[in-house]
Scaffold this active site. Structure first.
Site, PDB file in Angstrom:
ATOM      1  N   TYR A  53       0.850  -1.199   0.000  1.00 36.99           N
ATOM      2  CA  TYR A  53       0.000   0.000   0.000  1.00 36.99           C
ATOM      3  C   TYR A  53       0.875   1.234   0.000  1.00 36.99           C
ATOM      4  O   TYR A  53       1.846   1.312   0.750  1.00 36.99           O
ATOM      5  CB  TYR A  53      -0.902   0.026   1.244  1.00 36.99           C
ATOM      6  CG  TYR A  53      -2.354  -0.068   0.848  1.00 36.99           C
ATOM      7  CD1 TYR A  53      -2.973   1.013   0.211  1.00 36.99           C
ATOM      8  CD2 TYR A  53      -3.083  -1.227   1.049  1.00 36.99           C
ATOM      9  CE1 TYR A  53      -4.284   0.920  -0.210  1.00 36.99           C
ATOM     10  CE2 TYR A  53      -4.399  -1.319   0.625  1.00 36.99           C
ATOM     11  CZ  TYR A  53      -4.996  -0.247  -0.007  1.00 36.99           C
ATOM     12  OH  TYR A  53      -6.285  -0.331  -0.423  1.00 36.99           O
ATOM     13  N   GLU A  55      -0.521   4.877  -0.483  1.00 31.14           N
ATOM     14  CA  GLU A  55      -1.333   6.083  -0.722  1.00 31.14           C
ATOM     15  C   GLU A  55      -0.461   7.322  -0.627  1.00 31.14           C
ATOM     16  O   GLU A  55       0.380   7.438   0.260  1.00 31.14           O
ATOM     17  CB  GLU A  55      -2.460   6.158   0.307  1.00 31.14           C
ATOM     18  CG  GLU A  55      -3.560   5.144   0.037  1.00 31.14           C
ATOM     19  CD  GLU A  55      -4.696   5.258   1.035  1.00 31.14           C
ATOM     20  OE1 GLU A  55      -4.506   5.848   2.100  1.00 31.14           O
ATOM     21  OE2 GLU A  55      -5.775   4.737   0.732  1.00 31.14           O
ATOM     22  N   ASP A 199      -7.362  13.398 -24.954  1.00 28.91           N
ATOM     23  CA  ASP A 199      -7.423  12.001 -24.531  1.00 28.91           C
ATOM     24  C   ASP A 199      -6.774  11.159 -25.627  1.00 28.91           C
ATOM     25  O   ASP A 199      -7.395  10.888 -26.658  1.00 28.91           O
ATOM     26  CB  ASP A 199      -8.881  11.594 -24.295  1.00 28.91           C
ATOM     27  CG  ASP A 199      -9.009  10.159 -23.792  1.00 28.91           C
ATOM     28  OD1 ASP A 199      -8.003   9.421 -23.848  1.00 28.91           O
ATOM     29  OD2 ASP A 199     -10.113   9.784 -23.355  1.00 28.91           O
ATOM     30  N   THR A 225      -4.531   5.946 -21.655  1.00 29.12           N
ATOM     31  CA  THR A 225      -4.357   4.607 -21.106  1.00 29.12           C
ATOM     32  C   THR A 225      -2.925   4.192 -21.439  1.00 29.12           C
ATOM     33  O   THR A 225      -2.262   4.802 -22.274  1.00 29.12           O
ATOM     34  CB  THR A 225      -5.316   3.586 -21.750  1.00 29.12           C
ATOM     35  OG1 THR A 225      -5.094   3.597 -23.159  1.00 29.12           O
ATOM     36  CG2 THR A 225      -6.764   3.922 -21.454  1.00 29.12           C
ATOM     37  N   LYS A 228      -2.946   0.387 -24.753  1.00 24.23           N
ATOM     38  CA  LYS A 228      -3.384   0.280 -26.158  1.00 24.23           C
ATOM     39  C   LYS A 228      -2.149   0.357 -27.063  1.00 24.23           C
ATOM     40  O   LYS A 228      -1.283  -0.501 -26.925  1.00 24.23           O
ATOM     41  CB  LYS A 228      -4.455   1.322 -26.434  1.00 24.23           C
ATOM     42  CG  LYS A 228      -5.691   1.078 -25.539  1.00 24.23           C
ATOM     43  CD  LYS A 228      -6.827   2.051 -25.714  1.00 24.23           C
ATOM     44  CE  LYS A 228      -7.930   1.765 -24.700  1.00 24.23           C
ATOM     45  NZ  LYS A 228      -9.004   2.790 -24.748  1.00 24.23           N
ATOM     46  N   ARG A 234      -2.486  -2.723 -18.228  1.00 24.85           N
ATOM     47  CA  ARG A 234      -3.727  -1.963 -18.107  1.00 24.85           C
ATOM     48  C   ARG A 234      -3.523  -0.901 -17.040  1.00 24.85           C
ATOM     49  O   ARG A 234      -3.263  -1.208 -15.875  1.00 24.85           O
ATOM     50  CB  ARG A 234      -4.883  -2.874 -17.692  1.00 24.85           C
ATOM     51  CG  ARG A 234      -5.110  -4.014 -18.632  1.00 24.85           C
ATOM     52  CD  ARG A 234      -6.492  -4.584 -18.466  1.00 24.85           C
ATOM     53  NE  ARG A 234      -7.428  -3.791 -19.219  1.00 24.85           N
ATOM     54  CZ  ARG A 234      -7.629  -3.931 -20.532  1.00 24.85           C
ATOM     55  NH1 ARG A 234      -6.968  -4.813 -21.224  1.00 24.85           N
ATOM     56  NH2 ARG A 234      -8.505  -3.165 -21.149  1.00 24.85           N
TER      57      ARG A 234
END
Ligand SMILES: *Cc1c(COP(=O)(O)O)cnc(C)c1O
Length: 419
Positions: A53, A55, A199, A225, A228, A234
């Site tokens: 973790y 954060e 985008d 992203t 692609k 991902r």
């Protein structure tokens, strides 16, 4: 259990993963948003980084034990900045849709106006489409393409912007076969005082490889992203030039929208960015476009109706109406022949989104396998044979034969990352 492999712990899932691997190896994948990641990217994804973790951001975390994670995230950020030529990058968004949501959170209040491309014209759901939170919680206005050209009408974009005074304008999309004119969008955004978000989810690899103009210097924020054309895991990134925009985006991603970043994904993004900075990635990006143009040329020559008449990038959108068949039955038959595509609406589509007139095809995956223009012409011929046979209602023999021929081809071009 601790030391046991997937195969012995869960043979059911292990078997399905192997089956999916075989399927990916044996099909000609023409889904424009997909790719094959390298073994190195896959390896980074399946690591103990998933246990941690973290954060916050490097140097400003809410949990201890960040000695290694901080280094990994900093490397990913620096590589993104250097590859795209931006001053700020955030590599934490879980995927493209949450990245875009962060842009809304950073710059808009609920009810504010966003101008984006309509979904049926090639825009993304998150650009303000009605069924998306972005369309429900914001006042969304949509632009499209000119009917005669299939291309974005910048006069319409400007007129809508002047009429509705959006706070945010999105350019880019999921089914746009032509170059995005970032300077023209920037001019409209400046005229109305809107934040311009580019985008580049679909074209990030082409931008990185120099095969599509860059939005840097035109757009205020850039969303992408990583899975692609960029050929990473991902995930997603948000980039900005100004400190002010970057600060707003960082706050929106964390703590605005997300908790802990997916550190295994961050590491894999870093690896993909390293790969995309190598000289052969430039050649890859150029070949993706050459392949799309060869395939488009072959299909047009066989009477297919290509939206905008062709392509400048990695994707082709075709209206199958002249072939006497809808997109869905065509895509299903092509899939059975080993040619994987997706059915898609075309601009001004009279049919429903779940049963539209077109299919979308793209060349990022086949190019990653090393295929070139000759293979694209062969694929174009197969698409024509299958679609024509299905439209006539007698396709079984053709599908069977094409599938055997497809298997011969895929055997010659092993996909990266698959064993
Ligand atoms: C794919 C895509 C997204 C969304 O990405 P997900 O990772 O599927 O959430 C956003 N915008 C555009 C233009 C896309 O093509």
């Amino acid at each position: 259990m601790a030391g046991n492999s997937l195969n012995s712990v869960d043979p059911e899932i292990a078997g399905l993963i192997t089956a999916e691997e075989r399927r990916q190896a044996d099909t000609v994948k023409l889904i424009a948003s997909e790719n094959y990641v390298s073994k190195a990217v896959l390896e980074a994804t399946g690591t103990v980084l998933t246990n941690k973790y973290s954060e916050g951001y490097a140097g400003k975390r809410y949990y201890e034990g960040q000695q290694v994670i901080d280094q990994i995230e900093t490397i990913a950020v620096e590589r993104a900045k250097s590859l795209f030529g931006v001053n700020h990058a955030n590599v934490q968004p879980y995927s493209g849709s949450p990245a875009n949501l962060a842009i809304y959170l950073a710059f808009l209040n609920p009810g504010d106006t966003v101008l984006g491309m309509g979904l049926p014209f090639g825009g993304h759901l998150t650009h303000g489409w009605s069924v998306s939170a972005t369309g429900k919680w914001f006042n969304s206005v949509r632009y499209g393409v000119r009917k005669e050209t299939g291309r974005i009408d910048m006069d319409e974009v400007r007129a809508l912007a002047l009429e509705h005074r959006p706070k945010l304008i999105f350019c880019g999309g999921t089914a746009i076969p032509r170059t995005i004119d970032f300077p023209a969008f920037a001019e409209v955004a400046r005229e109305v005082g809107a934040v311009l978000a580019a985008d580049i989810a679909h074209i990030a690899g082409l931008v990185a490889g120099g095969a599509h103009p860059s939005p840097v210097g035109h757009a205020d924020v850039i969303s992408t992203t990583t899975h692609k054309t960029l050929r990473g895991p991902r995930g997603a990134m948000l980039m900005a030039t100004s400190d002010e925009h970057a600060t707003a985006l960082n706050k929106a991603v964390f703590p605005g929208l997300q908790g802990g970043p997916h550190n295994h994904t961050t590491a894999a993004i870093a690896v993909a960015l390293h790969e995309a900075a190598q000289p052969d990635f430039k050649a890859y990006a150029a070949q993706v476009v050459k392949n799309a143009q060869a395939l488009a040329d072959e299909l047009a020559g066989r009477g297919f109706d290509l939206v905008s008449g062709g392509t400048d990038n990695h994707l082709i959108l075709m209206d199958l109406t002249p072939k006497g068949i809808g997109g869905k039955p065509a895509a299903k038959a092509l899939d059975r022949a080993g040619l994987e595509t997706n059915y898609n609406t075309v601009p001004f589509d009279p049919r429903k989104p779940f049963d539209p007139s077109g299919i979308r095809i793209g060349t990022p995956s086949v190019t990653s396998r090393g295929m070139g223009e000759a293979e694209m012409r062969q694929i174009g011929a197969w698409i024509d044979e299958v679609v024509t046979a299905v439209a006539k209602g007698d396709a079984e023999d053709v599908i069977g034969r094409v599938h055997r021929e497809v298997s011969d081809l895929t055997a010659q071009f092993p996909a990266p990352g698959l064993s």
